[in-house]
Design a protein around this motif. Structure first.
Motif, PDB file in Angstrom:
ATOM      1  N   UNK A  60       0.802  -1.178   0.068  1.00  0.00           N
ATOM      2  CA  UNK A  60       0.090  -0.099  -0.076  1.00  0.00           C
ATOM      3  C   UNK A  60       0.794   1.359   0.056  1.00  0.00           C
ATOM      4  N   UNK A  95      -6.993  -0.617   0.127  1.00  0.00           N
ATOM      5  CA  UNK A  95      -6.200   0.682   0.031  1.00  0.00           C
ATOM      6  C   UNK A  95      -7.422   1.908  -0.056  1.00  0.00           C
ATOM      7  N   UNK A 110      -3.311   8.890  -7.675  1.00  0.00           N
ATOM      8  CA  UNK A 110      -2.077   8.370  -7.480  1.00  0.00           C
ATOM      9  C   UNK A 110      -2.039   7.011  -6.829  1.00  0.00           C
ATOM     10  N   UNK A 111      -2.732   6.814  -6.106  1.00  0.00           N
ATOM     11  CA  UNK A 111      -2.880   5.505  -5.358  1.00  0.00           C
ATOM     12  C   UNK A 111      -3.144   4.213  -6.277  1.00  0.00           C
ATOM     13  N   UNK A 112      -4.044   4.738  -7.059  1.00  0.00           N
ATOM     14  CA  UNK A 112      -4.617   3.921  -8.319  1.00  0.00           C
ATOM     15  C   UNK A 112      -3.566   3.316  -9.006  1.00  0.00           C
ATOM     16  N   UNK A 113      -2.904   4.269  -9.804  1.00  0.00           N
ATOM     17  CA  UNK A 113      -1.779   4.094 -10.403  1.00  0.00           C
ATOM     18  C   UNK A 113      -0.585   3.342  -9.959  1.00  0.00           C
ATOM     19  N   UNK A 114      -0.388   3.707  -8.752  1.00  0.00           N
ATOM     20  CA  UNK A 114       0.702   3.145  -8.031  1.00  0.00           C
ATOM     21  C   UNK A 114       0.350   1.488  -7.771  1.00  0.00           C
ATOM     22  N   UNK A 115      -0.624   1.367  -7.390  1.00  0.00           N
ATOM     23  CA  UNK A 115      -1.398   0.052  -7.032  1.00  0.00           C
ATOM     24  C   UNK A 115      -0.990  -0.796  -8.170  1.00  0.00           C
ATOM     25  N   UNK A 171       0.688  -0.437 -10.909  1.00  0.00           N
ATOM     26  CA  UNK A 171       2.181  -0.774 -11.310  1.00  0.00           C
ATOM     27  C   UNK A 171       2.690  -1.774 -10.354  1.00  0.00           C
ATOM     28  N   UNK A 172       2.476  -1.685  -9.207  1.00  0.00           N
ATOM     29  CA  UNK A 172       2.790  -2.625  -8.255  1.00  0.00           C
ATOM     30  C   UNK A 172       2.446  -3.916  -8.428  1.00  0.00           C
ATOM     31  N   UNK A 193      -6.456  -6.128  -2.012  1.00  0.00           N
ATOM     32  CA  UNK A 193      -5.357  -5.122  -1.549  1.00  0.00           C
ATOM     33  C   UNK A 193      -5.798  -3.866  -2.160  1.00  0.00           C
ATOM     34  N   UNK A 228       4.909   5.689  -5.486  1.00  0.00           N
ATOM     35  CA  UNK A 228       5.074   5.747  -6.791  1.00  0.00           C
ATOM     36  C   UNK A 228       3.958   6.420  -7.427  1.00  0.00           C
ATOM     37  N   UNK A 231       4.079   1.715  -0.901  1.00  0.00           N
ATOM     38  CA  UNK A 231       4.866   1.986  -2.063  1.00  0.00           C
ATOM     39  C   UNK A 231       4.231   2.122  -3.194  1.00  0.00           C
ATOM     40  N   UNK A 232       2.915   1.455  -3.374  1.00  0.00           N
ATOM     41  CA  UNK A 232       2.080   1.923  -4.144  1.00  0.00           C
ATOM     42  C   UNK A 232       1.735   3.130  -4.601  1.00  0.00           C
ATOM     43  N   UNK A 233       1.112   3.727  -3.223  1.00  0.00           N
ATOM     44  CA  UNK A 233       0.813   5.216  -3.123  1.00  0.00           C
ATOM     45  C   UNK A 233       1.887   6.045  -3.424  1.00  0.00           C
TER      46      UNK A 233
END
Lengths: 212, 212
Positions: A132, B193, B135-140, B142-143, B189, A138, A134-136
């Motif tokens: 959560x 988040x 931001x969180x969505x894109x990060x997730x 990618x992760x 996950x 990035x 690192x996702x946020x």
DNA sequence: ACAACTTCTCTACGCTGTAGACTTTACCTG
DNA sequence: CAGGTAAAGTCTACAGCGTAGAGAAGTTGT
């Protein structure tokens, strides 16, 4: 060698980092680079690693929230000072299975896991927190860089000019927000998001004892 | 034409989408493509747009939290079904000032802003919510894609094999977590988040009246 | 039927990553 | 010091890339 490569990427962009260009920068034959990097891809991984190694993580720190917050800000600044490396940062791992990535890229992951586990999280929860977080992180960096105007020309005017191109009927909200878009305090926004996320995570998962 | 391009990207990867390859796919001369796209970059933008257009947003919905949660899951599935397009999704906007991006790429931004403002948020807060959310969505995404094993070979074994390569002294946590890494429920996950983020955002910013 | 205009095709140029053979340098051993 | 071995560096060449520019083919309006 990698630092020369990073210099080129920083000043001339990712595409400018060709074998010939790097060879010229080093005063060597381009083919000699293959003694140190098997590929151009490996070279990119090397640059990636080099940048990530600037990130300091202290897994012994017991205050995991403060530590994660500091790391987030550090990584943000790192990304802002090497914006051309960011595409590498987010894209390269997509084409390499986790286990086969360069060690320098996996190290932050290991260290943050260690930090969380030492702070009292069960290993599995540590993984959830890491993801959560690192996702946020990035995502925020990507978002901020996407709004960052690299253009040397005057910022606000150009931004407005760009937005002015949009059909008013279809994009009223975006056009109205132009002045607000212009001043974006990335650090504050990141900090606020991290706060929400960390406290939410702490509340949801078994909270660490935090007593040394 | 764009759908043929997307087909190539999906089946053969981003690098396989060359002008010559696409021309061959369409049975036309590669140079004829320049009537429809000024550039290869414009072509990539087109593919990007085409994929993003599959995302449905209903700005009239008053329940912004439910709406954002649904969109997040939709975008996740979209990314999973076009994994090769994701680098485009996150990378292309980095090299294009906001105002000059293709309309199809800006549309989700506008629609989500509209959704939030109609739900009662002041325009400025809507922007903050959008940024944290996207931001969180894109990060997730990618992760999750980074951990996704595209290899056709048996997953778990290969993953373990990859991790086995890591020096045990330096990567004990990561190695110990191998079995947990193998089964990653991305949807859960993401949902968790999003829950944390949305409730945190709602608590922090002036809560919308939510009464129609 | 002729002209104007769009669309498609062909050829060519400079650039890319990198395979393979070759030459130079460094170093270690007798 | 001489000679051999391994490493490092260089040269040439090839297939592929995006795309500029000239020309051919097709379509439409009068």
């Amino acid at each position: 060698m990698l630092s020369a490569a990073l210099r080129i990427v920083d000043t001339e962009g990712l595409d400018a980092l060709t074998m010939r260009r790097l060879g010229q920068e080093l005063g060597r034959d381009p083919m000699s680079l293959y003694r140190y990097a098997a590929n151009r891809a490996a070279l990119l991984d090397g640059v990636n690693e080099l940048v990530l190694n600037e990130l300091a993580i202290f897994p012994e720190d017991r205050d995991w929230q403060a530590q994660l917050r500091r790391i987030a800000h550090d990584l943000r600044l790192l990304a802002l000072s090497h914006p051309n490396v960011v595409p590498l940062l987010v894209t390269r791992p997509l084409s390499t299975p986790l286990g086969l990535r360069p060690l320098g890229i996996l190290r932050p992951l290991e260290q943050i896991l260690s930090l969380l586990i030492d702070a009292g999280f069960p290993a599995e929860d540590a993984l959830h927190v890491y993801r959560a977080y690192y996702g946020f992180l990035y995502g925020h960096i990507l978002n901020e860089l996407q709004e960052f105007i690299v253009d040397p020309e005057e910022n606000e005017a150009l931004l407005r000019l760009g937005l002015h191109r949009l059909p008013p009927k279809e994009f009223p909200r975006l056009r109205a927000l132009a002045p607000v878009l212009a001043d974006y305090d990335g650090a504050a926004e990141l900090d606020q998001g991290i706060s929400i996320l960390l406290s939410g995570l702490a509340a949801q998962l078994s909270p660490p004892p935090a007593t040394p």
